[in-house]
Design an enzyme around this catalytic site. Structure first.
Site, PDB file in Angstrom:
ATOM      1  N   HIS A   5       8.365  82.047 -56.527  1.00 26.62           N
ATOM      2  CA  HIS A   5       9.282  82.924 -57.262  1.00 26.62           C
ATOM      3  C   HIS A   5      10.496  82.158 -57.791  1.00 26.62           C
ATOM      4  O   HIS A   5      11.514  82.770 -58.095  1.00 26.62           O
ATOM      5  CB  HIS A   5       9.734  84.086 -56.368  1.00 26.62           C
ATOM      6  CG  HIS A   5       8.603  84.968 -55.957  1.00 26.62           C
ATOM      7  ND1 HIS A   5       7.942  85.781 -56.843  1.00 26.62           N
ATOM      8  CD2 HIS A   5       7.977  85.129 -54.765  1.00 26.62           C
ATOM      9  CE1 HIS A   5       6.975  86.434 -56.208  1.00 26.62           C
ATOM     10  NE2 HIS A   5       6.979  86.041 -54.940  1.00 26.62           N
TER      11      HIS A   5
ATOM     12  N   ASN B 190      47.394  75.517 -35.152  1.00 28.24           N
ATOM     13  CA  ASN B 190      45.978  75.731 -35.489  1.00 28.24           C
ATOM     14  C   ASN B 190      45.881  77.150 -36.030  1.00 28.24           C
ATOM     15  O   ASN B 190      46.295  78.089 -35.362  1.00 28.24           O
ATOM     16  CB  ASN B 190      45.110  75.581 -34.228  1.00 28.24           C
ATOM     17  CG  ASN B 190      43.653  75.951 -34.483  1.00 28.24           C
ATOM     18  OD1 ASN B 190      43.197  75.931 -35.620  1.00 28.24           O
ATOM     19  ND2 ASN B 190      42.935  76.288 -33.433  1.00 28.24           N
ATOM     20  N   GLY B 191      45.344  77.287 -37.242  1.00 26.73           N
ATOM     21  CA  GLY B 191      45.216  78.614 -37.844  1.00 26.73           C
ATOM     22  C   GLY B 191      45.700  78.595 -39.277  1.00 26.73           C
ATOM     23  O   GLY B 191      45.847  77.523 -39.868  1.00 26.73           O
TER      24      GLY B 191
ATOM     25  N   GLU C  57      23.839  69.008 -43.286  1.00 22.63           N
ATOM     26  CA  GLU C  57      25.089  68.818 -42.542  1.00 22.63           C
ATOM     27  C   GLU C  57      25.348  67.362 -42.184  1.00 22.63           C
ATOM     28  O   GLU C  57      26.460  66.887 -42.310  1.00 22.63           O
ATOM     29  CB  GLU C  57      25.027  69.580 -41.203  1.00 22.63           C
ATOM     30  CG  GLU C  57      25.359  71.036 -41.275  1.00 22.63           C
ATOM     31  CD  GLU C  57      25.463  71.649 -39.879  1.00 22.63           C
ATOM     32  OE1 GLU C  57      24.495  71.556 -39.110  1.00 22.63           O
ATOM     33  OE2 GLU C  57      26.525  72.217 -39.569  1.00 22.63           O
TER      34      GLU C  57
ATOM     35  N   ARG D 182      35.941  68.752 -32.866  1.00 24.51           N
ATOM     36  CA  ARG D 182      36.210  69.997 -33.588  1.00 24.51           C
ATOM     37  C   ARG D 182      36.233  69.789 -35.098  1.00 24.51           C
ATOM     38  O   ARG D 182      36.098  70.737 -35.855  1.00 24.51           O
ATOM     39  CB  ARG D 182      37.563  70.570 -33.141  1.00 24.51           C
ATOM     40  CG  ARG D 182      37.585  71.013 -31.713  1.00 24.51           C
ATOM     41  CD  ARG D 182      38.999  71.343 -31.265  1.00 24.51           C
ATOM     42  NE  ARG D 182      39.513  72.537 -31.904  1.00 24.51           N
ATOM     43  CZ  ARG D 182      39.359  73.763 -31.443  1.00 24.51           C
ATOM     44  NH1 ARG D 182      38.705  73.958 -30.330  1.00 24.51           N
ATOM     45  NH2 ARG D 182      39.869  74.809 -32.073  1.00 24.51           N
TER      46      ARG D 182
ATOM     47  N   TRP E  92      42.533  69.739 -39.683  1.00 24.84           N
ATOM     48  CA  TRP E  92      41.445  69.978 -40.629  1.00 24.84           C
ATOM     49  C   TRP E  92      42.093  70.681 -41.803  1.00 24.84           C
ATOM     50  O   TRP E  92      42.540  71.822 -41.680  1.00 24.84           O
ATOM     51  CB  TRP E  92      40.367  70.840 -39.962  1.00 24.84           C
ATOM     52  CG  TRP E  92      39.124  71.015 -40.763  1.00 24.84           C
ATOM     53  CD1 TRP E  92      38.048  70.180 -40.801  1.00 24.84           C
ATOM     54  CD2 TRP E  92      38.801  72.111 -41.629  1.00 24.84           C
ATOM     55  NE1 TRP E  92      37.078  70.687 -41.640  1.00 24.84           N
ATOM     56  CE2 TRP E  92      37.519  71.872 -42.162  1.00 24.84           C
ATOM     57  CE3 TRP E  92      39.470  73.280 -42.007  1.00 24.84           C
ATOM     58  CZ2 TRP E  92      36.888  72.743 -43.040  1.00 24.84           C
ATOM     59  CZ3 TRP E  92      38.846  74.147 -42.892  1.00 24.84           C
ATOM     60  CH2 TRP E  92      37.574  73.872 -43.394  1.00 24.84           C
TER      61      TRP E  92
ATOM     62  N   LYS F 129      33.625  71.946 -35.852  1.00 26.09           N
ATOM     63  CA  LYS F 129      32.733  72.530 -34.842  1.00 26.09           C
ATOM     64  C   LYS F 129      33.067  73.996 -34.629  1.00 26.09           C
ATOM     65  O   LYS F 129      32.180  74.826 -34.453  1.00 26.09           O
ATOM     66  CB  LYS F 129      32.898  71.746 -33.536  1.00 26.09           C
ATOM     67  CG  LYS F 129      31.989  72.199 -32.419  1.00 26.09           C
ATOM     68  CD  LYS F 129      30.562  71.800 -32.682  1.00 26.09           C
ATOM     69  CE  LYS F 129      29.597  72.298 -31.638  1.00 26.09           C
ATOM     70  NZ  LYS F 129      28.208  72.287 -32.140  1.00 26.09           N
TER      71      LYS F 129
ATOM     72  N   LYS G  99      20.424  71.531 -40.928  1.00 23.57           N
ATOM     73  CA  LYS G  99      20.652  70.338 -40.103  1.00 23.57           C
ATOM     74  C   LYS G  99      20.677  69.101 -40.987  1.00 23.57           C
ATOM     75  O   LYS G  99      21.552  68.253 -40.866  1.00 23.57           O
ATOM     76  CB  LYS G  99      19.546  70.146 -39.066  1.00 23.57           C
ATOM     77  CG  LYS G  99      19.576  70.870 -37.759  1.00 23.57           C
ATOM     78  CD  LYS G  99      20.796  70.798 -36.929  1.00 23.57           C
ATOM     79  CE  LYS G  99      21.918  71.647 -37.422  1.00 23.57           C
ATOM     80  NZ  LYS G  99      22.232  72.875 -36.736  1.00 23.57           N
TER      81      LYS G  99
ATOM     82  N   GLU H 299      17.204  76.663 -40.826  1.00 21.05           N
ATOM     83  CA  GLU H 299      17.953  75.845 -39.864  1.00 21.05           C
ATOM     84  C   GLU H 299      17.652  74.348 -40.063  1.00 21.05           C
ATOM     85  O   GLU H 299      18.545  73.511 -39.991  1.00 21.05           O
ATOM     86  CB  GLU H 299      17.625  76.297 -38.433  1.00 21.05           C
ATOM     87  CG  GLU H 299      18.173  75.434 -37.312  1.00 21.05           C
ATOM     88  CD  GLU H 299      19.700  75.350 -37.259  1.00 21.05           C
ATOM     89  OE1 GLU H 299      20.384  76.061 -38.007  1.00 21.05           O
ATOM     90  OE2 GLU H 299      20.202  74.524 -36.465  1.00 21.05           O
TER      91      GLU H 299
ATOM     92  N   CYS I 136      41.462  72.469 -36.664  1.00 19.82           N
ATOM     93  CA  CYS I 136      42.578  71.794 -36.013  1.00 19.82           C
ATOM     94  C   CYS I 136      42.476  71.878 -34.490  1.00 19.82           C
ATOM     95  O   CYS I 136      42.004  72.876 -33.946  1.00 19.82           O
ATOM     96  CB  CYS I 136      43.883  72.438 -36.426  1.00 19.82           C
ATOM     97  SG  CYS I 136      44.158  72.425 -38.188  1.00 19.82           S
TER      98      CYS I 136
HETATM   99  C1  AGP Z   1      25.818  74.396 -36.989  1.00 20.21           C
HETATM  100  O1  AGP Z   1      25.140  73.192 -37.066  1.00 20.21           O
HETATM  101  C2  AGP Z   1      27.000  74.477 -37.805  1.00 20.21           C
HETATM  102  N1  AGP Z   1      27.909  73.431 -37.548  1.00 20.21           N
HETATM  103  C3  AGP Z   1      27.612  75.838 -38.088  1.00 20.21           C
HETATM  104  O2  AGP Z   1      26.792  76.461 -39.015  1.00 20.21           O
HETATM  105  C4  AGP Z   1      27.845  76.797 -36.900  1.00 20.21           C
HETATM  106  O3  AGP Z   1      26.631  77.232 -36.395  1.00 20.21           O
HETATM  107  C5  AGP Z   1      28.700  77.994 -37.356  1.00 20.21           C
HETATM  108  O4  AGP Z   1      29.937  77.532 -37.782  1.00 20.21           O
HETATM  109  C6  AGP Z   1      28.873  79.037 -36.288  1.00 20.21           C
HETATM  110  O5  AGP Z   1      29.503  78.522 -35.158  1.00 20.21           O
HETATM  111  P1  AGP Z   1      29.517  79.278 -33.782  1.00 20.21           P
HETATM  112  O6  AGP Z   1      28.116  79.337 -33.282  1.00 20.21           O
HETATM  113  O7  AGP Z   1      30.400  78.470 -32.910  1.00 20.21           O
HETATM  114  O8  AGP Z   1      30.047  80.654 -34.054  1.00 20.21           O
END
Ligand code: AGP
Length: 620
Positions: free
Chosen positions: A517, A98-99, A501, A27, A74, A615, A498, A494, A2
């Site tokens: 394995h 927010n929270g 996501e 966000r 959100w 985000k 990517k 990673e 949010c």
């Molecule tokens: C990254 O592409 C992601 N959106 C997510 O995994 C992110 O890295 C994670 O939420 C941690 O966020 P931060 O680095 O702001 O703590």
């Protein structure tokens, strides 16, 4: 997660609030709303979906209103419907949040027993109704007075468990807005005869660069010309203005189709500035002060714990592998969400390093607080200034990557990897007299290799058309595997993250040695396997794994030196080679960022704001 925003001043506020919400879009959200106060009346609009839906309703809000609040939601409690969208409005109050209110269920039951009915499924409406009830109670006790709202806020916060930033309109006080902070971020921006507030400064940086950051357990009353801050015992608290070092142009796409592509292309600049800040090129050594090494008693450290979530967690492999190799100290790399609850034994000889782009990730923040409570030394690698994690840590190393708007982290990841690596080298160089393990390897040669990094990355981004062409061959696949060894294991993780996501394709990263394995059972001609195979000491081993995939009709996409790997691959994502494995991992991941970007683009997904993602993850 949010986003909250608000304005009070002399101008028509609705467009300013809407612009603020646009800035907070990154966000992550699924509904939005705005409430304004006009002639003592609260008017509001809400819509599910993106802001363009809310924009269609903007004419319903009066142009004469000069104070108001806005929200991007959100969904946590209740679907992303219009009714669940904020602001929630009742009587003389409108509230955004927010929270998460963790005890909302019990509170709601109590309020319902007292005859109060609810319209939404949200925890936020419970907070609003609680505030309204407390206001009525205070009025009963002391009679009507607009300033009763302060006592009502204090009484309400004493009943809430969880995290919250609230923005509140109280129609009895048309010249003020109320803000409350406990666990999620809240900043106030001071302009000329106008005041702003928001979850982050990007919402108001185009209007003012003077900000106050509220602390947990504080609330504020703001008017167009004043800020009063109180603690939850209603004692006034002094507030400090800081100058925001952010240009509003940094928040634009700058001619790129997406923020993500812009941020990928910014990496040469970001990494080169990290090197300039942290490496003394004249003497080819680390700038120890800039790394804060003088703040940590390196020689007294007996255990190192590295914590983070998602991409930040993956970047932590660099500290783990490099520090273990360079110093012989074992490093526990752990997901912050696990670390915080596992009862890890810590004491003043423990160093806990938290990694976070946003500096607001709830799990990482809570794990860091746990570390502090248990006496550990704390350090963080972060991108966002004045965020919560750096405020908690004993020392903060900023990567200074600039605002990262794309939800999928790119430049922040490579910034983290480089900072982590420099930190590992820095700690090792402080320890070298004691352990002497590293003297064989030579820090200066590692640092000298770093200077080539920005130009090698330039080469990757300027040759990105080739990656785009290759992605066109694979964009229709439903599953991918990514494999790598050593420093490239984390890059496999990673790279897969990517892709999933932003393209919604199922992708998993594995240590290449793990393939046989289990995951090898999945291999057939429908699954592309992205193999990270730099010219490092693992080359022959990874090559054998690629052969194993090929022997089972698997389709191998190699990331490495074309000359050396093309015979085992269906396709090659060319990547320049550098001797140092950790620097190589930075080059390799940039190729994978572009690969994921072009696949997602071809599939027509919302690259910058992928579905369901936020985000800054400010809830558990
Ligand atoms: C990254 O592409 C992601 N959106 C997510 O995994 C992110 O890295 C994670 O939420 C941690 O966020 P931060 O680095 O702001 O703590």
């Amino acid at each position: 997660m949010c986003g909250i925003v608000g304005y009070i001043g002399k101008k028509n506020c609705k467009q300013i609030i809407f612009n603020g919400l646009k800035r907070l879009e990154y966000r992550g959200y699924d509904s939005a709303g705005i409430a304004v106060l006009d002639g003592g009346n609260i008017e509001f609009i809400k819509a599910s979906g993106k802001l363009k839906e809310l924009e269609k309703l903007m004419d319903q809000l009066p142009n004469s209103a000069v104070s108001g609040i806005g929200h991007t939601r959100w969904a946590t409690h209740g679907s992303p419907s219009t009714i669940n969208a904020h602001p929630h409005v009742f009587g003389k109050l409108a509230l955004i949040h927010n929270g998460i209110i963790e005890n909302y269920g019990d509170l709601k039951t109590g309020l319902e027993l007292a005859g109060i009915s609810f319209h939404s499924e949200t925890d936020t409406e419970v907070a609003l109704m609680m505030l309204n009830k407390e206001l009525e109670e205070v009025e009963k006790q002391v009679g009507h007075n607009p300033s009763n709202i302060k006592q009502a806020i204090i009484n309400t916060t004493s009943k809430l468990k969880g995290t919250y930033s609230f923005g509140v309109i109280y129609s009895e006080e048309p010249d003020a807005l109320y803000l409350v902070k406990h666990g999620t971020p809240l900043a106030i921006g001071k302009g000329e005869e106008e005041m702003f507030f928001a979850s982050d400064v990007s919402a108001f940086v185009e209007y003012t660069k003077k900000a106050v950051f509220l602390h947990d357990g504080e609330f504020a009353r703001i008017s167009s010309s004043s800020i009063e801050v109180y603690n939850f015992s209603c004692q006034p608290v002094e507030h400090v203005f800081v100058d925001i070092n952010m240009r509003s142009e940094e928040l634009e796409k700058g001619g790129y189709a997406h923020y993500m592509l812009k941020e990928i292309c910014e990496q040469p600049m970001v990494l080169s500035s990290i090197i300039d800040r942290l490496v003394d090129k004249t003497n080819s050594c680390i700038k120890e002060e800039a790394l804060g090494l003088d703040k940590i008693d390196v020689r007294g450290i007996r255990s190192v714990h590295v914590i983070g979530c998602g991409t930040a967690f993956y970047s932590g492999y660099t500290i783990k592998y490099a520090l273990e190799e360079l110093t012989g100290i074992s490093v526990n790399l752990e997901l912050a969400s696990e670390f915080r609850y596992r009862g890890v034994h810590l004491d003043p000889s423990s160093l806990v390093i938290a990694i976070s782009q946003s500096g607001e990730t709830a799990d990482t923040l809570a794990a860091l607080k746990y570390a502090k409570e248990h006496g550990a030394k704390t350090y963080c690698v972060c991108n966002v200034y004045y965020s919560s994690i750096p405020r908690e840590a004993d020392f903060s190393l900023y990567m200074d990557a600039g605002p990262e708007i794309g939800v999928a982290s790119t430049k922040a990841f490579t910034g983290m990897v480089l900072c982590n690596y420099l930190l590992a080298i820095g700690i090792a160089s402080r320890l070298k007299d004691k352990k002497n393990i590293y003297s064989k390897v030579g820090f200066s040669s590692m640092l000298k290799q770093m200077y080539y990094l920005p130009s090698l990355i330039e080469g990757i981004v300027s040759g990105r058309e080739e990656i785009k062409e290759i992605s066109n061959k694979y964009y229709n696949s439903s599953n991918f595997l990514y494999i790598g060894r050593g420093s490239h294991y984390s890059i496999a993780l990673e790279g897969a993250l990517k892709l999933k996501e932003i393209s919604y394709i199922h992708a998993e990263g594995y240590a290449a040695g793990e393939l046989k394995h289990g995951p090898i059972a999945l291999i057939d001609s429908s699954i592309p396997v992205v193999a990270l195979i730099p010219n490092d000491r693992y080359f022959p081993k990874t090559e054998s794994n690629m052969e194993e995939v090929k022997a089972r009709d698997g389709r191998v996409i190699g990331v490495g030196d074309r000359e050396k790997i093309s015979k085992v691959c269906e396709s090659v994502l060319r990547c320049p080679q550098i001797e140092d494995p950790y620097l190589q991992s930075i080059l390799s991941v940039i190729v994978l960022q572009l690969f994921a970007y072009y696949i997602a683009n071809r599939r027509g997904t919302d690259v910058d704001q992928p579905r369901n993602l936020a985000k800054s993850v400010t809830v558990e």
